[in-house]
Design a protein around this motif. Structure first.
Motif, PDB file in Angstrom:
ATOM      1  N   TRP A 148       3.827   0.772  -3.354  1.00 49.23           N
ATOM      2  CA  TRP A 148       3.215   1.102  -2.066  1.00 49.23           C
ATOM      3  C   TRP A 148       2.890   2.588  -1.981  1.00 49.23           C
ATOM      4  O   TRP A 148       3.763   3.434  -2.159  1.00 49.23           O
ATOM      5  CB  TRP A 148       4.148   0.718  -0.927  1.00 49.23           C
ATOM      6  N   VAL A 149       1.623   2.897  -1.664  1.00 46.99           N
ATOM      7  CA  VAL A 149       1.189   4.269  -1.404  1.00 46.99           C
ATOM      8  C   VAL A 149       1.325   4.500   0.097  1.00 46.99           C
ATOM      9  O   VAL A 149       0.711   3.795   0.900  1.00 46.99           O
ATOM     10  CB  VAL A 149      -0.273   4.503  -1.854  1.00 46.99           C
ATOM     11  N   ILE A 150       2.166   5.462   0.450  1.00 49.54           N
ATOM     12  CA  ILE A 150       2.424   5.792   1.851  1.00 49.54           C
ATOM     13  C   ILE A 150       2.197   7.286   2.031  1.00 49.54           C
ATOM     14  O   ILE A 150       2.815   8.101   1.344  1.00 49.54           O
ATOM     15  CB  ILE A 150       3.871   5.418   2.245  1.00 49.54           C
ATOM     16  N   LYS A 151       1.298   7.643   2.929  1.00 54.45           N
ATOM     17  CA  LYS A 151       0.989   9.043   3.231  1.00 54.45           C
ATOM     18  C   LYS A 151       0.677   9.853   1.979  1.00 54.45           C
ATOM     19  O   LYS A 151       1.219  10.917   1.758  1.00 54.45           O
ATOM     20  CB  LYS A 151       2.118   9.676   4.030  1.00 54.45           C
ATOM     21  N   GLY A 152      -0.206   9.307   1.124  1.00 55.47           N
ATOM     22  CA  GLY A 152      -0.702  10.052  -0.019  1.00 55.47           C
ATOM     23  C   GLY A 152       0.161  10.061  -1.264  1.00 55.47           C
ATOM     24  O   GLY A 152      -0.121  10.807  -2.193  1.00 55.47           O
ATOM     25  N   ALA A 153       1.207   9.233  -1.289  1.00 52.71           N
ATOM     26  CA  ALA A 153       2.062   9.183  -2.481  1.00 52.71           C
ATOM     27  C   ALA A 153       2.683   7.799  -2.625  1.00 52.71           C
ATOM     28  O   ALA A 153       2.961   7.122  -1.636  1.00 52.71           O
ATOM     29  CB  ALA A 153       3.172  10.230  -2.394  1.00 52.71           C
ATOM     30  N   VAL A 154       2.907   7.392  -3.885  1.00 49.12           N
ATOM     31  CA  VAL A 154       3.688   6.179  -4.136  1.00 49.12           C
ATOM     32  C   VAL A 154       5.119   6.532  -3.749  1.00 49.12           C
ATOM     33  O   VAL A 154       5.663   7.524  -4.224  1.00 49.12           O
ATOM     34  CB  VAL A 154       3.623   5.762  -5.625  1.00 49.12           C
ATOM     35  N   ARG A 155       5.729   5.732  -2.868  1.00 52.55           N
ATOM     36  CA  ARG A 155       7.068   6.057  -2.379  1.00 52.55           C
ATOM     37  C   ARG A 155       8.076   4.937  -2.566  1.00 52.55           C
ATOM     38  O   ARG A 155       9.280   5.162  -2.482  1.00 52.55           O
ATOM     39  CB  ARG A 155       7.014   6.444  -0.913  1.00 52.55           C
ATOM     40  N   CYS A 156       7.589   3.706  -2.820  1.00 52.73           N
ATOM     41  CA  CYS A 156       8.511   2.588  -2.994  1.00 52.73           C
ATOM     42  C   CYS A 156       7.782   1.430  -3.662  1.00 52.73           C
ATOM     43  O   CYS A 156       6.567   1.453  -3.818  1.00 52.73           O
ATOM     44  CB  CYS A 156       9.102   2.148  -1.657  1.00 52.73           C
TER      45      CYS A 156
END
Length: 138
Positions: free
Chosen positions: A54-62
């Protein structure tokens, strides 16, 4: 070797807010799935242990493990794909990624490791850690 998928989590502020939304969704539908228009052609590779990142706010985070890919046809006869997901959300080291439409295949060699933040930065807020990482300080 498993093949992964990468997808934007539109409107999500953090992995925690994604988890909250998915908990609500699971209570309504009995499971967690994401509906998309296009069905992956490489289904066997994805179901061999692949995840959705998941890309969240410009970054893969989870990420979440993909359990199944189901074809679904709505009332108007339009075909969709339901990406059925494991409920466990696994934090990854933030990995910058720009916006895109739909989903993409995401090979293992491009995936960030499964850890929140490297280098002892677990106590930092995500935005601060991202800024320090951009500056090359962590």
């Amino acid at each position: 070797m498993p093949l992964n998928i990468i997808k934007l989590s539109v409107g999500t502020e953090s992995p925690e807010s994604l988890k909250e939304w998915q908990t609500y969704f699971q209570a309504m539908h009995g499971r967690i799935f994401h509906t998309t228009r296009m069905t992956p052609k490489r289904k066997a590779e994805i179901l061999d242990g692949g995840s959705i990142y998941w890309v969240i706010k410009g970054a893969v985070r989870c990420r979440q493990q993909v359990i199944d890919l189901e074809e679904y046809v709505n009332e108007e006869g339009t075909k969709y794909c339901r990406i059925v997901l494991d409920e466990e959300l696994i934090a990854t080291r933030p990995y910058p990624h720009r916006a895109f439409q739909g989903w993409r295949y995401f090979p293992d060699d491009k995936c960030p490791p499964d850890e929140k933040q490297g280098g002892g930065t677990d106590a930092l807020p995500d935005d601060m850690a991202d800024e320090l990482r951009d500056l090359g300080l962590i």
